[in-house]
Design an enzyme around this catalytic site. Structure first.
Site, short mmCIF file in Angstrom:
data_model
loop_
_atom_site.label_atom_id
_atom_site.label_comp_id
_atom_site.label_asym_id
_atom_site.label_seq_id
_atom_site.Cartn_x
_atom_site.Cartn_y
_atom_site.Cartn_z
N SER A 53 -18.04 20.55 40.41
CA SER A 53 -18.61 21.41 39.59
C SER A 53 -19.76 22.05 40.68
O SER A 53 -20.91 21.11 42.17
CB SER A 53 -19.43 20.66 38.96
OG SER A 53 -20.86 21.08 39.06
N GLY A 54 -19.17 22.95 41.55
CA GLY A 54 -20.45 24.05 41.88
C GLY A 54 -20.96 23.65 42.99
O GLY A 54 -21.46 23.91 43.80
N HIS A 81 -13.74 34.21 28.21
CA HIS A 81 -13.94 33.50 29.11
C HIS A 81 -13.10 33.76 30.33
O HIS A 81 -13.18 34.93 31.60
CB HIS A 81 -13.59 32.19 28.04
CG HIS A 81 -13.89 31.34 29.54
ND1 HIS A 81 -14.40 30.02 29.07
CD2 HIS A 81 -14.05 30.95 30.74
CE1 HIS A 81 -14.98 29.34 30.13
NE2 HIS A 81 -14.60 29.70 30.91
N HIS A 102 -7.51 26.74 36.31
CA HIS A 102 -8.75 27.39 35.96
C HIS A 102 -10.03 28.68 37.26
O HIS A 102 -10.24 27.85 37.50
CB HIS A 102 -9.68 27.44 34.88
CG HIS A 102 -11.43 27.90 34.07
ND1 HIS A 102 -10.74 28.87 33.29
CD2 HIS A 102 -12.10 28.22 34.32
CE1 HIS A 102 -12.09 29.43 33.34
NE2 HIS A 102 -13.05 29.16 33.66
N TYR A 127 19.94 32.30 38.60
CA TYR A 127 18.17 32.90 39.66
C TYR A 127 18.64 31.78 40.27
O TYR A 127 18.31 30.40 40.49
CB TYR A 127 17.62 33.42 39.00
CG TYR A 127 16.19 34.47 40.33
CD1 TYR A 127 16.57 35.38 40.86
CD2 TYR A 127 15.58 33.20 40.95
CE1 TYR A 127 15.90 35.85 41.10
CE2 TYR A 127 14.33 33.65 41.74
CZ TYR A 127 14.38 34.71 42.11
OH TYR A 127 13.37 35.67 42.88
N ASP A 137 10.73 37.05 34.02
CA ASP A 137 10.57 36.63 34.16
C ASP A 137 10.30 34.81 34.33
O ASP A 137 10.38 33.81 35.12
CB ASP A 137 10.99 36.93 35.47
CG ASP A 137 11.28 38.13 35.82
OD1 ASP A 137 12.81 37.22 35.36
OD2 ASP A 137 11.68 39.34 36.67
N HIS A 149 -11.51 32.88 36.73
CA HIS A 149 -12.20 34.00 36.16
C HIS A 149 -11.40 35.37 36.78
O HIS A 149 -12.46 35.85 36.96
CB HIS A 149 -13.44 34.14 36.77
CG HIS A 149 -14.23 33.15 35.58
ND1 HIS A 149 -15.16 33.50 35.24
CD2 HIS A 149 -14.33 31.92 35.38
CE1 HIS A 149 -16.14 31.98 34.40
NE2 HIS A 149 -14.81 31.14 34.76
N GLY A 182 -13.91 28.67 39.53
CA GLY A 182 -13.00 28.51 39.21
C GLY A 182 -12.20 26.81 39.75
O GLY A 182 -12.88 26.41 40.27
N ASN A 183 -11.42 26.13 39.44
CA ASN A 183 -11.12 24.59 39.25
C ASN A 183 -9.90 24.58 39.53
O ASN A 183 -9.32 24.68 38.50
CB ASN A 183 -11.93 23.89 38.60
CG ASN A 183 -12.23 24.40 37.32
OD1 ASN A 183 -11.24 24.40 36.15
ND2 ASN A 183 -13.62 24.93 36.63
N SER A 209 -16.02 18.75 37.79
CA SER A 209 -15.99 20.41 37.62
C SER A 209 -16.86 20.28 35.75
O SER A 209 -15.99 19.22 35.13
CB SER A 209 -14.77 20.67 37.38
OG SER A 209 -14.75 22.31 36.74
N SER A 210 -17.28 20.88 35.84
CA SER A 210 -18.17 21.36 34.46
C SER A 210 -16.37 21.49 33.52
O SER A 210 -17.11 21.10 32.35
CB SER A 210 -19.08 21.85 34.46
OG SER A 210 -18.44 24.20 34.64
N ASP A 211 -15.62 22.33 33.88
CA ASP A 211 -14.98 22.04 32.65
C ASP A 211 -13.55 21.46 32.39
O ASP A 211 -12.63 20.59 32.27
CB ASP A 211 -14.06 23.53 33.54
CG ASP A 211 -14.55 24.81 32.54
OD1 ASP A 211 -15.44 24.95 32.40
OD2 ASP A 211 -14.58 25.52 33.80
#
Lengths: 239, 239, 239, 239
Positions: free
Chosen positions: A49-50, A173, A99, A231, A124, A101, A32-33, A78-80
């Site tokens: 990354s990693g 993904h 992001h 609300y 909501d 998983h 995740g990132n 990050s690779s993303d």
């Protein structure tokens, strides 16, 4: 605040958000990132990354401009990263991107199904179903995968409002979420995971389940968001 | 390091890995075992059989040679020892083996189904589906069950590469995983459990779900592994 | 040990076992009860009825004879006491009985399905499927419900061996387990819950899943139990 | 006790109950609310709207009369307040109301299915299925949504006894539960979530599962509740 102070705070926020998605159980290992942007300078802070979560710190967040040039940082981002940048460039009012998983949202993505709005918990926070993208084309994979993943998300929102549906399922993904800042992007990521989980239970209990009707969606979304929200202790927040 | 020092460290690593699979929730009671090998001497360290985790220590790991002769240790080795040895003999580059009855991976094994690669979480770590073996034959059960279980795994990889798919589901039984060392074998065991869990959700959400297309599998596996890997801070690791 | 000392220890064991089923997540609120028997005197110790776990102590366990007469204790015994007694009277080698409403085993009971032996995790501890009783008859409910529930369990084992299958699913209700002592009965209760959970996953992954073949069941059960057992550090335990 | 003392205690009870539904995992973020009533004065205490649980205290509970006029409190009351009030007005013996979006009960509500009484865990606390309301009409949504939600619940109980079934599933939304006091309403909320979870497993294991027969429902409900109850240390409690 000076730009330097703002970026220091941004790195801290992004660092904390990266830790928070682990603590909330949305991420295992390094799957995740989170990134955040300082809109005034157009500088994005993102996780390296990693790198194991145990070794993360505000100091090793990577700073980039919106074209992807590294402004500060000793690590690879990050690779993303290109996917995040694409979202910042296209969705001009967002301040943070997450992001993960996460288990349930990713399973909907793997099943290549949009997540219907089955109930008020969903309504909501999201003004309709969470769309699942098409499967990315072989051409896009070959060309510039992470950049094209961002383009695919943007294309999926061609006729949707990214301000009222702050999440997407990338087919095969997993989810990307966003918000006015990293805090909201993380919050949306957690809510998405919960409604994805309830969604899988809903169709297990009744395979013929369908999304809620427009009047109920409107009622719940709009009592929390927008100008007539009632609300909470003030007006509903929105980006 | 001398061989003695290396074996001492191996016993410690194997002990810690046996504890870690419990801490990670991959094993309840004594339903699992980890071994590691010192390739220079051909000595394997493995958990003793049926000893409560609370009583394990580096000192009661059992040391054996690749033919199964006990080199050191006062306890019986794990009843699955011959399966581990078969893997070390056949898969010459592996340094650690993990066997668990982890809930989701074992359920796929009990369902006698290979686990398709439904998404990028899987593709990031396994270059294709996790194969499920055939059900072991009555003859093999009668002959030398644990040794034949190993042979069955090796046979299942006849046309697969154990270096890019580091896990197998033994039909009606559960998973075995491996890696360049015990640490990686444990890591793979945890990732397998997570993707097995997401896999069961995926087919629950969409019973017609199929594995991802080759281009996406290639992209994700190869951006993390092999000579052109660009994930992380250096080149992707592989065995 | 004198009888008094033995009963004191029994009350302590039964108290601890009642706490353990809560700690293991097998029981929420007061939905469970454990008893143990001192075979020499024929005295059973059991949890009092409807007392919060926070207020339990060895001193408030209730002692009864095998006919249900209270020998010692200020509280009413568990409302399921007669079921426990029926089992002690019929299954002469058991020393402990556990009843829970644990989530997965109870769901199989509610589904009125015996739990097939889908894999080796199950086969390691149970020599075949866990039978589900018939639904108790209206006549039995009207007559003496808890006593008749015990009779129904005993009748379900008419052609089964309670020594190699130490658990039953009472239809529309939940599991009862037993063992040579309360410790084993609790252990079996926990293993049952795990295999029930894996069983529900197994049929979710593959609705056509069937139980394992006899040769594999024999191999796994008998390598752990009986005179030729070779698992663990000595001979396999059995009652 | 004076009215002032009673209301102070009520605010404390309601505060604690609001915290308890979070601790029990029935509520994430701010997705839930508990209220209690002092019947002598007709004053209801309820959680303020959209305040983080970390900032709640007995002092910021809102006090209202049964017509919804705020008697004391600086915050807006829960947006679901009118639903709670409707229940207090119609169900005259209840003392507490809980609303959550708990995962399993809400999934049944999203699936628009009443929860059948599949077993004794359910029958011990609810005298029959937990009804799911109709989907609220567009007219009711437009008119006075929260008030009409209450009316829908009351209408659903037209031919049911709210004293023996203390829970409802509001279609596409989630559960409301109640009890003689806030403590019981929270307890029922937790039991409902557990039986909803077991219910979803039950139909997963056997899609043809049906509710238990009347004789078994009577036996279990009535051995715990009403004048002939024999469970626990005294007579069964009821409202």
């Amino acid at each position: 605040m000076t730009e330097k102070e703002r970026l220091k705070r941004l790195s801290e926020d992004v660092y904390r958000a990266n830790m928070e998605i682990v603590e909330k159980g949305l991420v295992i290992f390094t799957f995740g990132n989170v990134s955040g942007i300082d809109r005034a300078s157009g500088i994005v802070a993102i996780k390296p990354s990693g790198v194991d979560y145990g070794e993360l710190s505000p100091a090793n967040m990577v700073l980039l401009d919106l074209q992807g040039n590294i402004v500060e940082g000793d690590f690879n981002p990050s690779s993303d990263t290109k996917t995040h940048l694409k979202l910042y460039n296209a969705f001009e009012e967002i301040g943070g991107v997450v992001h993960t998983h996460s288990r349930y949202a990713s399973s909907w993505a793997q099943a290549r199904k949009s997540l219907p709005c089955f109930g008020t918990t969903h309504a909501d926070y999201f003004y309709g179903e969470i769309p699942c993208t098409d499967v990315i084309s072989d051409g896009s994979i070959a060309k510039d995968y992470e950049d094209e993943t961002g383009a695919l998300i943007v294309d999926t929102f061609r006729e949707k409002d990214y301000r009222s549906i702050k999440a997407v399922l990338v087919a095969c993904h997993g989810p990307f979420t966003w918000g006015k800042d990293v805090g909201e992007a993380v919050f949306i990521s957690a809510v998405l995971e919960e409604v994805a989980r309830m969604g899988s239970l809903t169709i297990e209990i009744n395979p013929d389940s369908t999304g809620i009707k427009p009047a109920l969606l409107d009622k719940h979304y709009l009592r929390k968001h927008g100008k007539d929200a009632y609300y909470g202790q003030g007006r509903g927040r929105s980006i």
